[in-house]
Design a protein around this motif. Structure first.
Motif, PDB file in Angstrom:
ATOM      1  N   VAL A   1      35.192  88.026  50.640  1.00  0.00           N
ATOM      2  CA  VAL A   1      35.094  87.800  52.086  1.00  0.00           C
ATOM      3  C   VAL A   1      35.899  86.565  52.477  1.00  0.00           C
ATOM      4  O   VAL A   1      36.325  85.777  51.637  1.00  0.00           O
ATOM      5  N   ASP A   2      36.078  86.403  53.780  1.00  0.00           N
ATOM      6  CA  ASP A   2      36.909  85.318  54.294  1.00  0.00           C
ATOM      7  C   ASP A   2      36.137  84.285  55.110  1.00  0.00           C
ATOM      8  O   ASP A   2      36.670  83.233  55.450  1.00  0.00           O
ATOM      9  N   GLY A   3      34.882  84.592  55.428  1.00  0.00           N
ATOM     10  CA  GLY A   3      34.060  83.663  56.191  1.00  0.00           C
ATOM     11  C   GLY A   3      32.590  84.005  56.038  1.00  0.00           C
ATOM     12  O   GLY A   3      32.239  85.107  55.595  1.00  0.00           O
ATOM     13  N   VAL A   4      31.742  83.059  56.395  1.00  0.00           N
ATOM     14  CA  VAL A   4      30.287  83.246  56.333  1.00  0.00           C
ATOM     15  C   VAL A   4      29.681  82.797  57.656  1.00  0.00           C
ATOM     16  O   VAL A   4      30.042  81.741  58.186  1.00  0.00           O
ATOM     17  N   MET A   5      28.775  83.608  58.191  1.00  0.00           N
ATOM     18  CA  MET A   5      28.046  83.226  59.397  1.00  0.00           C
ATOM     19  C   MET A   5      26.551  83.306  59.145  1.00  0.00           C
ATOM     20  O   MET A   5      26.033  84.354  58.741  1.00  0.00           O
ATOM     21  N   LEU A   6      25.866  82.192  59.355  1.00  0.00           N
ATOM     22  CA  LEU A   6      24.408  82.140  59.267  1.00  0.00           C
ATOM     23  C   LEU A   6      23.866  82.272  60.679  1.00  0.00           C
ATOM     24  O   LEU A   6      24.142  81.440  61.544  1.00  0.00           O
ATOM     25  N   THR A   7      23.111  83.306  60.917  1.00  0.00           N
ATOM     26  CA  THR A   7      22.648  83.630  62.269  1.00  0.00           C
ATOM     27  C   THR A   7      21.350  82.916  62.629  1.00  0.00           C
ATOM     28  O   THR A   7      20.655  82.364  61.770  1.00  0.00           O
ATOM     29  N   GLY A   8      21.010  83.004  63.891  1.00  0.00           N
ATOM     30  CA  GLY A   8      19.693  82.575  64.340  1.00  0.00           C
ATOM     31  C   GLY A   8      18.664  83.649  63.999  1.00  0.00           C
ATOM     32  O   GLY A   8      19.012  84.748  63.569  1.00  0.00           O
ATOM     33  N   ALA A   9      17.388  83.317  64.185  1.00  0.00           N
ATOM     34  CA  ALA A   9      16.326  84.272  63.873  1.00  0.00           C
ATOM     35  C   ALA A   9      15.028  83.808  64.519  1.00  0.00           C
ATOM     36  O   ALA A   9      14.876  82.638  64.882  1.00  0.00           O
ATOM     37  N   ARG A  10      14.097  84.737  64.643  1.00  0.00           N
ATOM     38  CA  ARG A  10      12.769  84.378  65.163  1.00  0.00           C
ATOM     39  C   ARG A  10      12.004  83.533  64.157  1.00  0.00           C
ATOM     40  O   ARG A  10      11.200  82.683  64.522  1.00  0.00           O
ATOM     41  N   SER A  11      12.264  83.748  62.879  1.00  0.00           N
ATOM     42  CA  SER A  11      11.550  83.003  61.842  1.00  0.00           C
ATOM     43  C   SER A  11      12.092  81.592  61.702  1.00  0.00           C
ATOM     44  O   SER A  11      13.209  81.285  62.136  1.00  0.00           O
ATOM     45  N   ASN A  12      11.315  80.729  61.069  1.00  0.00           N
ATOM     46  CA  ASN A  12      11.714  79.356  60.777  1.00  0.00           C
ATOM     47  C   ASN A  12      11.873  79.147  59.269  1.00  0.00           C
ATOM     48  O   ASN A  12      11.255  79.847  58.467  1.00  0.00           O
TER      49      ASN A  12
ATOM     50  N   LEU B   1      30.245  79.297  59.822  1.00  0.00           N
ATOM     51  CA  LEU B   1      29.690  79.079  61.159  1.00  0.00           C
ATOM     52  C   LEU B   1      28.188  79.301  61.072  1.00  0.00           C
ATOM     53  O   LEU B   1      27.735  80.389  60.708  1.00  0.00           O
ATOM     54  N   ALA B   2      27.399  78.265  61.368  1.00  0.00           N
ATOM     55  CA  ALA B   2      25.939  78.334  61.261  1.00  0.00           C
ATOM     56  C   ALA B   2      25.326  78.163  62.645  1.00  0.00           C
ATOM     57  O   ALA B   2      25.605  77.180  63.335  1.00  0.00           O
ATOM     58  N   ILE B   3      24.494  79.114  63.052  1.00  0.00           N
ATOM     59  CA  ILE B   3      23.967  79.152  64.410  1.00  0.00           C
ATOM     60  C   ILE B   3      22.438  79.067  64.404  1.00  0.00           C
ATOM     61  O   ILE B   3      21.771  79.842  63.714  1.00  0.00           O
TER      62      ILE B   3
ATOM     63  N   ARG C   1      18.959  78.910  63.645  1.00  0.00           N
ATOM     64  CA  ARG C   1      18.291  78.838  62.339  1.00  0.00           C
ATOM     65  C   ARG C   1      19.315  78.535  61.254  1.00  0.00           C
ATOM     66  O   ARG C   1      19.041  77.829  60.296  1.00  0.00           O
ATOM     67  N   GLY C   2      20.523  79.082  61.426  1.00  0.00           N
ATOM     68  CA  GLY C   2      21.583  78.825  60.462  1.00  0.00           C
ATOM     69  C   GLY C   2      21.911  77.349  60.337  1.00  0.00           C
ATOM     70  O   GLY C   2      22.175  76.854  59.231  1.00  0.00           O
ATOM     71  N   MET C   3      21.900  76.619  61.445  1.00  0.00           N
ATOM     72  CA  MET C   3      22.136  75.176  61.394  1.00  0.00           C
ATOM     73  C   MET C   3      21.004  74.481  60.652  1.00  0.00           C
ATOM     74  O   MET C   3      21.230  73.566  59.851  1.00  0.00           O
ATOM     75  N   GLN C   4      19.779  74.927  60.891  1.00  0.00           N
ATOM     76  CA  GLN C   4      18.635  74.350  60.202  1.00  0.00           C
ATOM     77  C   GLN C   4      18.692  74.657  58.706  1.00  0.00           C
ATOM     78  O   GLN C   4      18.378  73.803  57.868  1.00  0.00           O
ATOM     79  N   GLU C   5      19.124  75.863  58.356  1.00  0.00           N
ATOM     80  CA  GLU C   5      19.291  76.228  56.949  1.00  0.00           C
ATOM     81  C   GLU C   5      20.334  75.333  56.281  1.00  0.00           C
ATOM     82  O   GLU C   5      20.134  74.859  55.155  1.00  0.00           O
ATOM     83  N   LEU C   6      21.447  75.125  56.970  1.00  0.00           N
ATOM     84  CA  LEU C   6      22.504  74.284  56.416  1.00  0.00           C
ATOM     85  C   LEU C   6      21.998  72.871  56.173  1.00  0.00           C
ATOM     86  O   LEU C   6      22.259  72.265  55.121  1.00  0.00           O
ATOM     87  N   ASN C   7      21.256  72.335  57.118  1.00  0.00           N
ATOM     88  CA  ASN C   7      20.730  70.978  56.974  1.00  0.00           C
ATOM     89  C   ASN C   7      19.777  70.873  55.782  1.00  0.00           C
ATOM     90  O   ASN C   7      19.875  69.939  54.978  1.00  0.00           O
ATOM     91  N   VAL C   8      18.885  71.840  55.645  1.00  0.00           N
ATOM     92  CA  VAL C   8      17.937  71.838  54.523  1.00  0.00           C
ATOM     93  C   VAL C   8      18.676  72.063  53.202  1.00  0.00           C
ATOM     94  O   VAL C   8      18.380  71.407  52.195  1.00  0.00           O
ATOM     95  N   ALA C   9      19.650  72.961  53.205  1.00  0.00           N
ATOM     96  CA  ALA C   9      20.407  73.248  51.984  1.00  0.00           C
ATOM     97  C   ALA C   9      21.107  72.009  51.444  1.00  0.00           C
ATOM     98  O   ALA C   9      21.266  71.854  50.234  1.00  0.00           O
ATOM     99  N   LEU C  10      21.488  71.103  52.346  1.00  0.00           N
ATOM    100  CA  LEU C  10      22.216  69.901  51.941  1.00  0.00           C
ATOM    101  C   LEU C  10      21.316  68.666  51.813  1.00  0.00           C
ATOM    102  O   LEU C  10      21.812  67.558  51.626  1.00  0.00           O
ATOM    103  N   GLY C  11      19.994  68.871  51.923  1.00  0.00           N
ATOM    104  CA  GLY C  11      19.064  67.768  51.674  1.00  0.00           C
ATOM    105  C   GLY C  11      18.443  67.135  52.895  1.00  0.00           C
ATOM    106  O   GLY C  11      17.794  66.089  52.783  1.00  0.00           O
ATOM    107  N   GLY C  12      18.584  67.744  54.060  1.00  0.00           N
ATOM    108  CA  GLY C  12      17.979  67.210  55.279  1.00  0.00           C
ATOM    109  C   GLY C  12      16.595  67.780  55.537  1.00  0.00           C
ATOM    110  O   GLY C  12      16.104  68.633  54.783  1.00  0.00           O
TER     111      GLY C  12
END
Length: 254
Positions: A58-69, A109-111, A113-124
């Motif tokens: 693949v050439d890109g990754v997008m982490l979507t939003g979601a109802r779940s946390n 591109l993280a949107i 919930r995706g932004m929250q996932e990215l932050n947690v994945a990197l130690g936030g």
């Protein structure tokens, strides 16, 4: 040049006696119309998926939003009925996916919930039910059955000068202001060490960020640019930049 292929995260939901792995059509359509790319939904099967085998195709990754946390146990928090629902299968897939995409320099591109996932994945860490915190505005969606109202532009954000988002939007040297929608109950609390804040809401909520050590283009937004990609200039520019980054990577690989 062939169109880029974008790996899109999936939610796990029950229905019709089955367990479904799915992504909302708005994200898939935004990849097609906004980035001129082809979306490919990745099932949330955790360690059963060979991420390197997928990411080499693949050439890109997008982490979507979601109802779940994101489950609080992943950042030292405590789960509660109020903060749910949770999607542990998605967590087990998207967190390692985000880390590996960054390591390989694959545009990300993280949107929401995706932004929250990215932050947690990197130690936030994350703050939950932020509408109950002193000094915070209510960032939840408007109470409506009309999607255009739920995703309506709700508040302004201040874009940091010199940030990744500023470069995407073409803001003035001293930063800029833009309006975004708002449909979330939790947000970044402690920003991961490698992430830099690109924009904040008036109440201090971090609305965009990017990893400073990423080998490729990467941007996270707390709002939902996918919904208005056909009409909102900010949304258009974000998805266009995502597509441009993927094509640049494809050219380098030729």
């Amino acid at each position: 040049m062939t169109r880029p292929i974008v790996l899109v995260s999936a939610d796990v939901r029950p229905g019709d006696g089955h367990e479904w792995h799915a992504a909302a059509a708005t994200y898939l359509e935004a990849v097609i119309t906004g980035s001129d790319a082809v979306p490919l939904v990745l099932p949330s099967l955790g360690a059963a998926i060979d991420l390197d085998a997928v990411l080499t195709r693949v050439d890109g990754v997008m982490l979507t939003g979601a109802r779940s946390n994101v489950h609080p146990s992943l950042y030292g928090g405590v789960a509660s009925a109020e903060n749910g629902p949770y999607d542990p299968q998605r967590d087990a897939t998207t967190l390692p996916l985000a880390r590996r995409a960054l390591e390989l320099g694959i545009p990300l591109l993280a949107i929401c919930r995706g932004m929250q996932e990215l932050n947690v994945a990197l130690g936030g860490t994350l703050a939950t039910e932020i509408q109950s915190l002193p000094g915070r505005r209510d960032h939840r969606a408007a109470q409506s059955d009309v999607q255009d109202e739920r995703y309506g532009l709700a508040h302004e954000i201040e874009v940091e000068a010199g940030s990744c988002l500023a470069a995407v939007l073409g803001t003035a040297p001293d930063g800029g202001v833009t309006r975004v929608n708002s449909l979330h109950r939790q947000a970044v609390d402690m920003l991961a060490p490698d992430l830099l804040a690109d924009a904040r809401a008036e109440d201090g909520t971090i609305e965009a960020a990017h990893p400073q050590a990423a080998k490729g283009w990467a941007l996270a937004t707390q709002w939902h640019p996918e919904y208005w990609v056909a009409s909102d200039e900010t949304s258009k520019k974000i998805f266009a930049a995502f597509g441009k980054a993927m094509r640049a990577r494809m050219r380098r690989a030729e």
